[in-house]
Write a protein that holds these residues in place. Sequence first.
Motif, PDB file in Angstrom:
ATOM      1  N   ARG A  10       0.144   1.836   9.198  1.00 50.62           N
ATOM      2  CA  ARG A  10      -0.409   3.188   9.088  1.00 50.62           C
ATOM      3  C   ARG A  10       0.572   4.177   9.690  1.00 50.62           C
ATOM      4  O   ARG A  10       1.400   3.821  10.531  1.00 50.62           O
ATOM      5  N   ASP A  11       0.462   5.392   9.219  1.00 50.43           N
ATOM      6  CA  ASP A  11       1.267   6.503   9.724  1.00 50.43           C
ATOM      7  C   ASP A  11       0.287   7.536  10.254  1.00 50.43           C
ATOM      8  O   ASP A  11      -0.372   8.241   9.474  1.00 50.43           O
ATOM      9  N   ASN A  12       0.173   7.618  11.576  1.00 47.43           N
ATOM     10  CA  ASN A  12      -0.811   8.532  12.175  1.00 47.43           C
ATOM     11  C   ASN A  12      -0.487   9.989  11.848  1.00 47.43           C
ATOM     12  O   ASN A  12      -1.383  10.807  11.664  1.00 47.43           O
ATOM     13  N   ALA A  13       0.789  10.310  11.771  1.00 46.93           N
ATOM     14  CA  ALA A  13       1.181  11.687  11.479  1.00 46.93           C
ATOM     15  C   ALA A  13       0.731  12.117  10.077  1.00 46.93           C
ATOM     16  O   ALA A  13       0.371  13.270   9.854  1.00 46.93           O
ATOM     17  N   LYS A  14       0.740  11.146   9.151  1.00 44.85           N
ATOM     18  CA  LYS A  14       0.311  11.443   7.779  1.00 44.85           C
ATOM     19  C   LYS A  14      -1.157  11.098   7.561  1.00 44.85           C
ATOM     20  O   LYS A  14      -1.689  11.318   6.469  1.00 44.85           O
ATOM     21  N   ASN A  15      -1.774  10.519   8.611  1.00 41.07           N
ATOM     22  CA  ASN A  15      -3.182  10.104   8.516  1.00 41.07           C
ATOM     23  C   ASN A  15      -3.414   9.219   7.287  1.00 41.07           C
ATOM     24  O   ASN A  15      -4.369   9.397   6.521  1.00 41.07           O
ATOM     25  N   THR A  16      -2.520   8.263   7.130  1.00 38.22           N
ATOM     26  CA  THR A  16      -2.520   7.411   5.954  1.00 38.22           C
ATOM     27  C   THR A  16      -2.291   5.951   6.350  1.00 38.22           C
ATOM     28  O   THR A  16      -1.475   5.684   7.243  1.00 38.22           O
ATOM     29  N   ALA A  17      -3.015   5.062   5.698  1.00 39.05           N
ATOM     30  CA  ALA A  17      -2.792   3.634   5.859  1.00 39.05           C
ATOM     31  C   ALA A  17      -2.103   3.100   4.600  1.00 39.05           C
ATOM     32  O   ALA A  17      -2.238   3.677   3.517  1.00 39.05           O
ATOM     33  N   TYR A  18      -1.388   1.991   4.782  1.00 40.83           N
ATOM     34  CA  TYR A  18      -0.607   1.451   3.676  1.00 40.83           C
ATOM     35  C   TYR A  18      -0.833  -0.054   3.528  1.00 40.83           C
ATOM     36  O   TYR A  18      -1.138  -0.746   4.496  1.00 40.83           O
ATOM     37  N   LEU A  19      -0.639  -0.514   2.312  1.00 39.57           N
ATOM     38  CA  LEU A  19      -0.608  -1.951   2.040  1.00 39.57           C
ATOM     39  C   LEU A  19       0.638  -2.203   1.202  1.00 39.57           C
ATOM     40  O   LEU A  19       0.690  -1.830   0.030  1.00 39.57           O
ATOM     41  N   GLN A  20       1.640  -2.787   1.837  1.00 41.63           N
ATOM     42  CA  GLN A  20       2.865  -3.147   1.134  1.00 41.63           C
ATOM     43  C   GLN A  20       2.679  -4.547   0.573  1.00 41.63           C
ATOM     44  O   GLN A  20       2.417  -5.483   1.326  1.00 41.63           O
TER      45      GLN A  20
END
Length: 125
Positions: free
Chosen positions: A72-82
């Motif tokens: 996750r990127d807290n600055a972008k308020n986004t979680a990811y699944l690679q």
Amino acid sequence: QVQLVESGGGLVPAGGSLRLSCAASGLTVGSYAMAWFRQAPGKEREFVGGISSIGSLTNSADSVKGRFTISRDNAKNTAYLQMNSLKPEDTAFYYCAATGDRYGISRAASRYVYWGQGTQVTVSS
């Protein structure tokens, strides 16, 4: 109002990669346990992986371990699944979910309060 919006799904050949994103509004991803689930036609929704709020610990299903990475990127308020080394059996609708549990990562869908609308991932053989 909480919204989770997934993106990044699509059609990819076996062995390929995709990165799914889960953009959150109305909640802070760093304060929630974030998880990814998937559901294939005729099958139950299953846990893919997640990241905890405290400590950013990650956990993933045995079927994807070593191939999928949750972040996750807290600055972008986004979680990811690679997703790497994709297989045809990874074909499913993928959902992002969030729960207020601060510690640990539950694999039970019932523990998650907020859900995105999902994104389709199709892996061709």
